[in-house]
Write a protein that holds these residues in place. Sequence first.
Motif, short mmCIF file in Angstrom:
data_model
loop_
_atom_site.label_atom_id
_atom_site.label_comp_id
_atom_site.label_asym_id
_atom_site.label_seq_id
_atom_site.Cartn_x
_atom_site.Cartn_y
_atom_site.Cartn_z
N SER A 52 121.20 -8.89 75.15
CA SER A 52 121.64 -9.25 76.49
C SER A 52 123.04 -8.70 76.68
O SER A 52 124.00 -9.29 76.22
N LEU B 87 126.49 -10.26 83.75
CA LEU B 87 126.00 -9.39 84.82
C LEU B 87 127.13 -8.67 85.54
O LEU B 87 126.99 -7.53 85.96
N ALA C 218 127.77 -4.84 87.49
CA ALA C 218 127.56 -5.04 88.91
C ALA C 218 127.99 -3.82 89.72
O ALA C 218 129.07 -3.29 89.54
N ASP D 4 111.84 -9.15 90.33
CA ASP D 4 113.26 -9.17 89.96
C ASP D 4 113.93 -7.98 90.63
O ASP D 4 114.00 -6.89 90.08
N ASP E 241 117.16 -7.55 91.56
CA ASP E 241 118.51 -7.18 91.14
C ASP E 241 118.67 -7.07 89.62
O ASP E 241 119.79 -6.93 89.13
N ASP F 93 118.44 -9.17 87.11
CA ASP F 93 119.20 -10.19 86.39
C ASP F 93 118.30 -11.17 85.66
O ASP F 93 118.73 -12.25 85.26
N ASN G 220 118.68 -3.57 82.89
CA ASN G 220 117.92 -4.72 83.35
C ASN G 220 117.99 -5.81 82.29
O ASN G 220 117.71 -5.55 81.12
N GLN G 221 118.35 -7.02 82.71
CA GLN G 221 118.47 -8.12 81.77
C GLN G 221 117.14 -8.79 81.44
O GLN G 221 117.09 -9.74 80.66
#
Length: 747
Positions: free
Chosen positions: A9, A13, A17, A309, A311, A313, A423-424
């Motif tokens: 991870s 974020l 951004a 998803d 954005d 996150d 992408n998380q």
Amino acid sequence: MSPLMLLFSILVLSQFAFAQGFATKNVVSDTLILAKKFNVVDLDDDGDMDIVSAANDETTSPRGTVVWFENDGTETFTQHTISDSTLGARSIWVADYNEDGDLDVAAGGDGRQPLSWFENDGTPSNGGWTHHSVGTADSVIYTIHAFDIDEDTDLEILASYYNIQNDNGGDKIRWFDNNGSGSFSANTLVSNYEAAASVEATTIDSDSDIDIVTVAAGEANAGNAGKDLSWWSNNGSESFTQNSITPLSNGPWVVSTADVDSDGDNDILLATWGVDKISWWANNGSGSFGSENVVTSSYQNARNVQAADIDGDADMDMISVADNDDSVDWYENDGSESFTKTNITTTFTAAYYSVAQDMDGDGDVDIIATAQDDNELSWWENDLADERNITGNDPDTVRFSNDKVIIDFASGFSDGNTSVFYNQGKVTNKSLVGTGVDHVATNGYYTITTAATTYNAEIKFSYSGITEWSAINDENDLRICYFDPTSGTDGQWVVAGTGQTRDTVNDTITVSGLSSELAKYSVFTMGSSTTDNSLPVELVSFEGAVTEFGIELSWQTASELNNFGFELWRKSSSESSFSLVSSYNENEDLEGLGTSSFGKDYTFVDYEVEKGRHYTYHLIDITYDGKRYTHPDIKIDFVSNGLVRVVNVLLPDKLQLQQNYPNPFNPNTRIHFSIPKKENGQTVKLVVFNQLGQKVKTLFNSSLADGNYSIVWNGKNDQNQAVASGMYIYLLQAGRSSIIKRMTLVR
């Protein structure tokens, strides 16, 4: 040796951004007369996304069309006709129906013809389509969905039949069993399902069978009588039991399913055309749904809603269209299922349908939509990916994602846009690992692409600031991995490039020799060459089940690292904060294994619960050095014997028993009743008697919290034998209060 997990991870974020928007509209076609539903798929198997769409002109010459738009790899599209005689074409679903490796197309029209499927012979751009009929001509086929309902490896077709010309009867949901070669036999799930508007198949409860979700809009000229939102439980032999979700606003329209709250089960989303609303219902994991969660109630004639998803996150956002607002929108999830609306356009006249899909292969999700009055099919590019136009034979080093990715193209580079997107979300295909890779990350991956036709790249990946890194015990075993779709049978995670250099002081890994991997839809993530570098606990499952005396919580680990043990925390629907239920400090059953390459099954029964209440549980594992890791919540309604708690309704001030519905009935009917606060905790009985006063069936007999409930009687007695037609009496008793009503069974 079971693979251990590695959480990848990258930072928070904010470190990735970039200003996000959908400013760029790309028109695929503006001559698609009354454009309707569509699918986004790689129809010609060339590695890019095409679009298959239905359209019809119902006002002049109702000759519906089914077309597909071929993507040339640069998102320039060429239209091809699949059928120009699917009358009133409205619905579409693309899948391989005869298991020959090519994607076929199922389409439905206005009811003058049966449902059709068009067989792809592998040359879709050269007219290689053969028409097949499924079932008989009936009503408007409003929705089509395909899923392996009977789990025999081939795909069944589901369809909703909406009798638009007659608002009183003739509507139904059907599913067609596939024999494996594209020959289908019809099964009716439900008849007289007024204004059957939508159907979808997925797993709703915890038994892994494929269930069905349906919507009936109801009779428009009679106050939407018969409106319904239901999921149908599959018993494993394709015998389905209806479970209605109430209360429901007028004009429910299109349903979809997704794990909105990231708790491991499928929730239900609904666009309600009649009252301009987008909503969703949370699934507790066993098919019991909580109260309606309204995302917006001022969305003029909401047409559809889907979750994705948007954005990157790792939580589920939503996209939708509204035809009276002429709008396409997305709703950002803040991680706690609170949604903020962002408008994409308000000039898309009579917006009809939308899909979220990565059209250009840069890793972020774009939005595609149709507008029936504009005769238009368009897509909006998500600009979240960090994109640069790199020129020159030997360009300078380029830094992306706040210096987390640094790319150096060697001499000989041909010009081309290059993009990086992080992408998380969850890493897919984790079990498919190649030589030199023991396991890959659970979350977090990059898509890195270049349009250059010739390149040789060196990429430096920085992992400084990654959370959950306390479990890393050998950074020298870390590897940057690339998912190679050509490796193995179904693709594999392989060590990226021809060489990797690790800098454990600066927390970077430099990958050299990348000459073909930076293609569209490429995926890179972190991996390990050994079993080192895993999470403290690899949790396989965390589940809850209602028993006669309490809620049984169970979880299973695949491996553990420095694990002291677990804590269980609980919150009821009437409480604002969690309280500790049990801990490894006081309960040896919750003590961990320390460090172990194998796992363990854990069980705890919570007896301090009250029937009728809704509970949420936290599971936390604690390491030897005091770090705490919280796993996704589970939510459970503590009700038993088929009882359903009805939420989002005013609590009653007196005992209430409603007339059963339907009545007369055969074989099932639902009974709604309400327990007031003054009867909270009292023993509640709901019993069915025959006209002689003899007990037939005890539907419920236990203490119960105040609230609104419903339960189904299946027309059987306490010995599970079907009873005869006739009038029956049902009695509700709570404390000293009781109510009696009558119902009629007609076989």
